[in-house]
Every structure is written in structure tokens, then in C-alpha cells.
Design an enzyme around this catalytic site. Structure first.
Site, short mmCIF file in Angstrom:
data_model
loop_
_atom_site.label_atom_id
_atom_site.label_comp_id
_atom_site.label_asym_id
_atom_site.label_seq_id
_atom_site.Cartn_x
_atom_site.Cartn_y
_atom_site.Cartn_z
N ARG A 112 0.83 -1.21 0.00
CA ARG A 112 0.00 0.00 0.00
C ARG A 112 0.86 1.26 0.00
O ARG A 112 0.55 2.24 -0.69
CB ARG A 112 -0.93 -0.02 1.22
CG ARG A 112 -1.87 1.17 1.31
CD ARG A 112 -2.93 0.96 2.37
NE ARG A 112 -3.66 2.19 2.63
CZ ARG A 112 -3.58 2.90 3.75
NH1 ARG A 112 -2.80 2.48 4.74
NH2 ARG A 112 -4.27 4.00 3.90
N HIS A 116 0.67 4.07 -2.89
CA HIS A 116 0.25 5.44 -2.59
C HIS A 116 1.37 6.45 -2.83
O HIS A 116 1.09 7.61 -3.10
CB HIS A 116 -0.25 5.52 -1.15
CG HIS A 116 -1.63 4.94 -0.98
ND1 HIS A 116 -2.57 5.48 -0.13
CD2 HIS A 116 -2.21 3.86 -1.54
CE1 HIS A 116 -3.68 4.76 -0.19
NE2 HIS A 116 -3.48 3.77 -1.04
N HIS A 240 -5.81 -6.57 -3.80
CA HIS A 240 -6.70 -6.63 -2.65
C HIS A 240 -6.83 -8.03 -2.09
O HIS A 240 -7.53 -8.23 -1.10
CB HIS A 240 -8.08 -6.07 -3.02
CG HIS A 240 -8.16 -4.58 -2.97
ND1 HIS A 240 -9.29 -3.87 -3.27
CD2 HIS A 240 -7.23 -3.65 -2.63
CE1 HIS A 240 -9.06 -2.58 -3.13
NE2 HIS A 240 -7.81 -2.42 -2.76
N TRP A 256 -10.23 -9.06 2.85
CA TRP A 256 -10.95 -9.44 1.64
C TRP A 256 -11.16 -10.95 1.53
O TRP A 256 -12.08 -11.39 0.87
CB TRP A 256 -10.21 -8.93 0.40
CG TRP A 256 -10.38 -7.48 0.11
CD1 TRP A 256 -11.33 -6.91 -0.69
CD2 TRP A 256 -9.58 -6.39 0.59
NE1 TRP A 256 -11.19 -5.55 -0.73
CE2 TRP A 256 -10.10 -5.19 0.05
CE3 TRP A 256 -8.46 -6.32 1.43
CZ2 TRP A 256 -9.57 -3.94 0.31
CZ3 TRP A 256 -7.92 -5.07 1.70
CH2 TRP A 256 -8.46 -3.90 1.14
#
Length: 355
Positions: A112, A116, A240, A256
Site C-alpha cells: 500500500r 500510494h 486486494h 478481503w
């Protein structure tokens, strides 16, 4: 795929941490992929074209975060040439496992962070991206979508001190590569050469990262701005399969699937084969699987099932994990290079996993 799927169903109601090892074994047995030499480098003429990844828990809450490194630790120019990136890879891999953090791994939050740090690029203005590592400065570190990423930056900070010539941009993106590979995913080609900004003047405006509460139109707006097409977007959202959302960060809550520390095509199989219903709670609107209520999907995730153009790629990746790995590897490498002008002689690495 049915035998592999049965493993997921069998453990659906088992505590996530207790199934991590058995799931990883099942995944490794199921997924066949080539391994590359640990020190293999590819001449820069074959480098990945500059140029993602759906929101790994886009955030709504954030804390102030800022790194002020000594000037002698600011990596610029040719300082990357003094770094042994094979050693850095091994050291990052050594930081992944921690039974006291989430499901026992920092890997998902490293992915992540890499995404980002890179996904702020704008093809029109040529601003944003991982060069400069502006994600470590206020106000960008304080953007809602970046909530909780201070955890990843703090975890990696000792390696910045150990290797002062590595830039934060190189460190953050390499951490994403290490996490994908060491958690069972494909080999991702990566090259060094990012430099560090010394101030926050180039921080990007808020709103450049996806809002997980939105639908297909919003997803396309965000990723088209970066230069991605529908197939690449669908491949990137497969990440994910890793990690979980935290109500204290994004407002959303839950993993998930049943193996959040193993890189698989589970995002697609779960999305298509489960029945997803609105979660009854006081938090933001999200979905949970009807069968167990343990797993979740974001509104933006469901768009990949309901949008016909996205769905055709989802169906492909659900049926063929090797195809997903191949496409994800290319798209993720492209994401990490958005907006970066690499030196002409920057090598391209294909790191072998430690196992």
C-alpha cells in the site's frame, strides 16, 4: 481451480492467523511461476516503460507525519550507485513477519505504501509519483487515503539509516516489490534512481488517490489520469487479495479473504463466487460475504463485478492465476515508475525470493 477453492471454503470460518501457513502451502502448490536469479540485472534498454493498483484501503482518517532526515542522508543524483540493492531486498524481507502486527505481516502495508507513493502521478501536469518521496511530508502524509502509512514508513526507517544512499522513493517502492514477491506473488521488475525532495513544496493535492466508496466511473477517472487502461486497472485491483481495512484508518473494516498475507487471485474468485450483502453496522457502507460475514468488499471493488468491461478481466484472472500474475507484474512495475526519469544506465533488477 476447484480443489484450490475448496481449501478457502474449508477455512472460511477459521481464525485467519491459524490458517496462514496452510494457505501459503496450498497457494505455492497451486501457482506455478518461474524464478529468476537473485542478482539478475537487465540492461536499461529493456527497462519497463515509465508510466497501480486499486486503493488498498483508501483512508478517511489520518495523523500528521513527517520525516526530517539529516541532509547527509538525502539521496540525490548518483547516490543510488553506492547501494547494494540485493542486500536491501534481503533486509526488507526480514522486516515482513511480525506476529504482533495485523495478520502477522507488514507485507500488505508495504504494498500500500509503494502504491500510494506512486499513484499520485498526473499525465497532464507531469506531477506526482514516487520520485521525491513526497508522501513522507505533511500535508501529503496527512491525506485521508494515506492514513496508517506511518506504520510502514517507521518500519522501514532503520534501513534508511543503514543505507543512507538509498532514496526514500527507491526504498518505499522496493518494499512493495519485496512484499509482493515474498508473499507468493510474481517477480516484479524494478530499477533504482529516484531522488529525495528536501521540502514539502512538491506535495500533491489531496484527491489523487481512489475513493473506495465510489464506483466504476470514479475508478476510471483516477487511473486514466495516471495513464492506465481497463485491463491494467483490473489487474492491479487484484492486490486486494492482501491485507485488510481498518476502521481506525479508512473507516472500513475487515480482510478481503481468508489468506490476507498470501498473494493469490482470491480477490477475483471471491468477488465472483460469493454473494455480497450490505454490512449492518454503524460504519461506512461496505459489503460482507453472506455465508460467513468475515470477509468484505468495498463499493469500488463491487464495481469490478458489475461493470461489464471490468468484469471480463476479472473473469479471466479468476480462472487463470498465471495470467493474473503476468499482468499484475507489468502493471505494478509501471505504477512504481510513474513520473520517474531514470538515469540511462540504471539497471533493472529481477530479485529472486528468499525461499
Amino acid at each position: 481451480m476447484s480443489a484450490f477453492r475448496s481449501v478457502s471454503r474449508t477455512v472460511a470460518r477459521t481464525p485467519l492467523r491459524s490458517i496462514k501457513q496452510s494457505q501459503a502451502v496450498a497457494v505455492r502448490a497451486f501457482a506455478s511461476r518461474s524464478q529468476h536469479g537473485y542478482q539478475k540485472q537487465i540492461p536499461s534498454k529493456n527497462a519497463v516503460n515509465p508510466g497501480v493498483l486499486g486503493a488498498l484501503a483508501a483512508g478517511a482518517l489520518a495523523g500528521w507525519y513527517f520525516y526530517s532526515s539529516p541532509s547527509d542522508q538525502q539521496a540525490t543524483g548518483d547516490s543510488w550507485r553506492k547501494v547494494d540493492f540485493n542486500k536491501v531486498y534481503k533486509d526488507i524481507a526480514g522486516l515482513l513477519e511480525d506476529e504482533d502486527y495485523d495478520d502477522g505481516s507488514y507485507g500488505p502495508v508495504f504494498v500500500r505504501l509503494a502504491w500510494h507513493a506512486s499513484g499520485t502521478f498526473d499525465t497532464k501536469t507531469k506531477t506526482g509519483g514516487s520520485n521525491g518521496a513526497t508522501i513522507r511530508f505533511h500535508p501529503e502524509a496527512n491525506h485521508g487515503a494515506n492514513a496508517g502509512l506511518d506504520v510502514a514508513r517507521k518500519r522501514l526507517e532503520p534501513l534508511k539509516k543503514k543505507y543512507p544512499n538509498i532514496s526514500y522513493g527507491d526504498l518505499y517502492t522496493l518494499a512493495g516489490v519485496v512484499a509482493v514477491q515474498e508473499l507468493g506473488g510474481p517477480t516484479v521488475r524494478w530499477r533504482p534512481g529516484r531522488s529525495d525532495d528536501k521540502s514539502d513544496q512538491d506535495c500533491t493535492p489531496d484527491g489523487r488517490l481512489p475513493d473506495a466508496a465510489q464506483g466504476a466511473d470514479h475508478v476510471r477517472d483516477i487511473f486514466y489520469r495516471m495513464g492506465f487502461n481497463d485491463q491494467e486497472i483490473a489487474a492491479l485491483v487484484g492486490a486486494h487479495a492482501l491485507g485488510r481495512c481498518h476502521s481506525s484508518r479508512s473507516g472500513f473494516e475487515g480482510p478481503w479473504n481468508a489468506s490476507p498475507t498470501t498473494f493469490t487471485n482470491y480477490f477475483y474468485t471471491e468477488l465472483l463466487e460469493d454473494k455480497w450483502v450490505p454490512k449492518k453496522w454503524n460504519g461506512p457502507f461496505q459489503y460482507v460475504d453472506k455465508q460467513s460475514g468475515q470477509f468484505m468488499m468495498l463499493p469500488a471493488d463491487i464495481a469490478f463485478k458489475t461493470d461489464s468491461q471490468f468484469r471480463k478481466h476479472v473473469e479471466k484472472y479468476a480462472a487463470d492465476q498465471d495470467a493474473f500474475f503476468a499482468d499484475f507484474s507489468k502493471a505494478f512495475a509501471k505504477l512504481l515508475e510513474l513520473g520517474v526519469k531514470f538515469p540511462a544506465d540504471a539497471p533493472v533488477y529481477e530479485f529472486k525470493t528468499l525461499e
